[in-house]
Motif scaffolding. Structure first.
Motif, PDB file in Angstrom:
ATOM      1  N   UNK A 167      42.644  42.455  46.168  1.00  0.00           N
ATOM      2  CA  UNK A 167      43.659  42.629  45.119  1.00  0.00           C
ATOM      3  C   UNK A 167      43.213  42.142  43.746  1.00  0.00           C
ATOM      4  N   UNK A 168      42.190  41.293  43.704  1.00  0.00           N
ATOM      5  CA  UNK A 168      41.746  40.811  42.398  1.00  0.00           C
ATOM      6  C   UNK A 168      40.708  39.716  42.546  1.00  0.00           C
ATOM      7  N   UNK A 169      39.851  39.605  41.534  1.00  0.00           N
ATOM      8  CA  UNK A 169      38.854  38.526  41.569  1.00  0.00           C
ATOM      9  C   UNK A 169      39.526  37.233  41.126  1.00  0.00           C
ATOM     10  N   UNK A 170      38.844  36.132  41.391  1.00  0.00           N
ATOM     11  CA  UNK A 170      39.378  34.837  40.960  1.00  0.00           C
ATOM     12  C   UNK A 170      39.550  34.832  39.433  1.00  0.00           C
ATOM     13  N   UNK A 171      38.558  35.387  38.699  1.00  0.00           N
ATOM     14  CA  UNK A 171      38.650  35.388  37.231  1.00  0.00           C
ATOM     15  C   UNK A 171      39.848  36.195  36.748  1.00  0.00           C
ATOM     16  N   UNK A 172      40.044  37.359  37.379  1.00  0.00           N
ATOM     17  CA  UNK A 172      41.201  38.183  36.991  1.00  0.00           C
ATOM     18  C   UNK A 172      42.495  37.407  37.209  1.00  0.00           C
ATOM     19  N   UNK A 173      42.560  36.727  38.362  1.00  0.00           N
ATOM     20  CA  UNK A 173      43.799  36.000  38.695  1.00  0.00           C
ATOM     21  C   UNK A 173      44.062  34.874  37.678  1.00  0.00           C
TER      22      UNK A 173
END
Ligand SMILES: Cc1cc2nc3c(=O)[nH]c(=O)nc-3n(C[C@H](O)[C@H](O)[C@H](O)COP(=O)(O)OP(=O)(O)OC[C@H]3O[C@@H](n4cnc5c(N)ncnc54)[C@H](O)[C@@H]3O)c2cc1C
Ligand code: FES
Ligand code: FES
Length: 471
Positions: free
Chosen positions: A435-441
């Motif tokens: 659902x998303x990378x750590x950076x995106x989150x």
């Protein structure tokens, strides 16, 4: 508890069907299509996403019918229940007015999705809800159409809003029997006393709605197994107001929870309306959502911010645990094999606090969060008097942000939120997944604090990204 092959029945389109000679564990969808030759109900995704398999379920007691995804429900879960398929709604000789309206409004092309839309439409027409853009969009949010486009479908539904269109399910006395289907025995206890007798079995698993567990079904089917269905246990369906607490049985469905909070916690309406689809919300339960122990489950952050407690039941009795002490790691919790959450005590929000429950997902409907944030805050003269923050998607488990709350209490509102925005990275440790990378989150989470600033400091109400116009 009754156990007799003869007594294992499902009422399909108001006719009694005996469940005999079924030697394997099967979905309701496959049973309807292969054993009952009712091919109107379709399979698309087989994962609860497209709605082609929608049917109505009822308990024989009243006229209430609820849409569910038959691909996510095992036959053993619906013993003693009533099912209405699209064939039970109407046919070529005697179509339901909604089916006629679909033809008139060109609301169907290839037709693969149409039975599912008819079922969702019928559930809306049978409910006490007003038929308008809002309620139609919600009713069909779990149904995908790839070729017609949604306008004619909405038009067809609107055109029959005032017809006498109710369907009448047969009344019968529900019997929740046990049934063995291949490697799997389904036990359907109806009270906690019956449940106690079952938890000394060797190889068993609890199941509530099955909207999570049934997706892992191939693993379960490999060995002899007992599934203990919690969703018919009457004590787990109780809802009570006790002083300032809402006491919620763990088998209360998400849809019933949505109805209750409409006047008790209205700030939660939008989040729950975006939980899956009506089909998922009717089947999925609060207890199931907490016990998946998913870091992105939608309910935990809200209940964490309100400092909820769990009642945990086993043969030894009931104990109380704060939800904040429940999760132990990625998809892990403190429950022993024979323990269940029986109920949840949710402190109702106080009048002098603001509550915000936000979810960020890839799609507006029918999607679990990538991240979510609940803010429960008391402001006095532009100073943060008290704040409770909890979030999903920012760690391996749903979490409270106690350190950040401590930093913010006693600080000037605007300055304090700005500090949180700058400092957010040091308070969270998201995982990267599909659902998303750590950076995106991290960036997206920062965005939610900017939204908080807009709401509280600039007084801009950005609560909803979806504005419907009923005209
Ligand atoms: C298409 C789709 C959309 C979805 N959308 C969302 C969404 O928007 N937001 C979201 O948060 N989730 C979503 N989900 C996930 C799921 O629907 C929810 O987590 C739901 O609340 C699970 O409840 P259930 O009763 O179906 O759980 P089940 O599948 O029955 O159980 C899940 C787990 O919890 C255990 N369990 C259940 N009840 C108890 C209990 N009382 N005590 C102890 N153990 C228990 C079971 O043994 C199992 O391990 C979605 C799922 C699908 C398929
Ligand atoms: S087949 Fe797609 S939701 Fe069931
Ligand atoms: S009519 Fe073809 S998918 Fe809807």
């Amino acid at each position: 508890m009754l156990y007799s092959e003869d007594l294992n029945v499902v009422y399909v389109n108001n006719e009694k069907r005996l469940l005999s000679n079924i030697d394997h564990d099967i979905t309701l969808l496959d049973w309807l299509r292969t054993n009952q030759k009712l091919k109107g109900t379709k399979e698309g995704c087989a994962e609860g996403d497209c709605g082609a398999c929608s049917v109505l379920v009822h308990d024989g007691l009243n006229s209430e019918v609820k849409p569910i995804n038959s691909c996510l429900v095992r036959l053993g879960q619906v013993v003693g229940k009533g099912i209405i398929t699209v064939e039970g709604v109407g046919n070529e000789k005697k179509p339901h007015p909604l089916q006629t309206a679909f033809i008139k409004e060109n609301a169907s092309q290839c037709g693969y999705c149409t039975p599912g839309f008819i079922i969702s439409g019928i559930s809306l027409l049978n409910s006490k809800k007003d038929v308008n853009d809002n309620s139609i969009n919600d009713a069909i949010s779990g149904n995908l159409c790839r070729c017609t486009g949604y306008s004619p479908i909405v038009k067809a539904l609107k055109s029959v809003a005032n017809n006498n269109k109710e369907i009448k399910p047969k009344h019968f006395v529900e019997q929740n029997n046990d049934i063995q289907l291949g490697m799997v025995t389904y036990c359907n206890p109806i009270n906690l006393g019956e449940l106690k007798q079952l938890t000394n079995k060797k190889n068993f698993r609890f199941l509530a709605g099955g909207t999570d567990l049934n997706l892992q079904r191939p693993i379960i089917n490999e060995v002899k197994n007992t599934i203990i269905n919690l969703s018919n246990i009457k004590e787990l369906k109780e809802i009570e107001i006790q002083g300032n607490n809402l006491l919620l049985g763990s088998a209360v469905s998400i849809e019933d929870f949505l109805e209750i909070i409409k006047d008790k916690i209205p700030e939660l309406i939008e989040l729950l309306q975006r939980f899956g689809s009506p089909q998922i919300r009717n089947q999925g339960t609060i207890g199931g959502n907490l016990c998946t122990s998913s870091p992105i489950g939608d309910i935990a952050p809200v209940l964490l911010a309100l400092n909820s407690k769990l009642n945990i039941f086993s043969r030894e009795g009931t104990k109380k645990v704060y939800l904040r002490d429940f999760y132990t790691g990625y998809r892990k919790n403190i429950l022993n094999k024979d323990e269940i959450i029986s109920s949840i005590e949710i402190p109702l929000p106080k009048k002098d606090y603001n509550l915000f429950c936000w979810k960020l997902s890839k799609r507006y409907d029918q999607d679990i969060s990538t991240i979510s944030l609940t803010v429960y805050i008391k402001i006095k003269d532009q100073i943060i008097d008290d704040i409770h923050l909890a979030a999903g998607g920012i760690a391996e488990i749903p979490k409270t942000l106690e350190g950040l709350c401590k930093d913010m209490i006693g600080q000037e509102l605007d300055k304090s939120i700005s500090l949180a925005i700058n400092d957010i990275k040091s308070h969270i440790k998201p995982i990267s997944d599909i659902r998303g990378t750590a950076d995106y989150r991290i960036e997206a989470f920062r965005g939610l604090f900017k939204r908080l600033q807009k709401c509280l400091v600039d007084d801009v109400n950005t609560l909803s990204i979806m504005e419907y116009n009923d005209e």
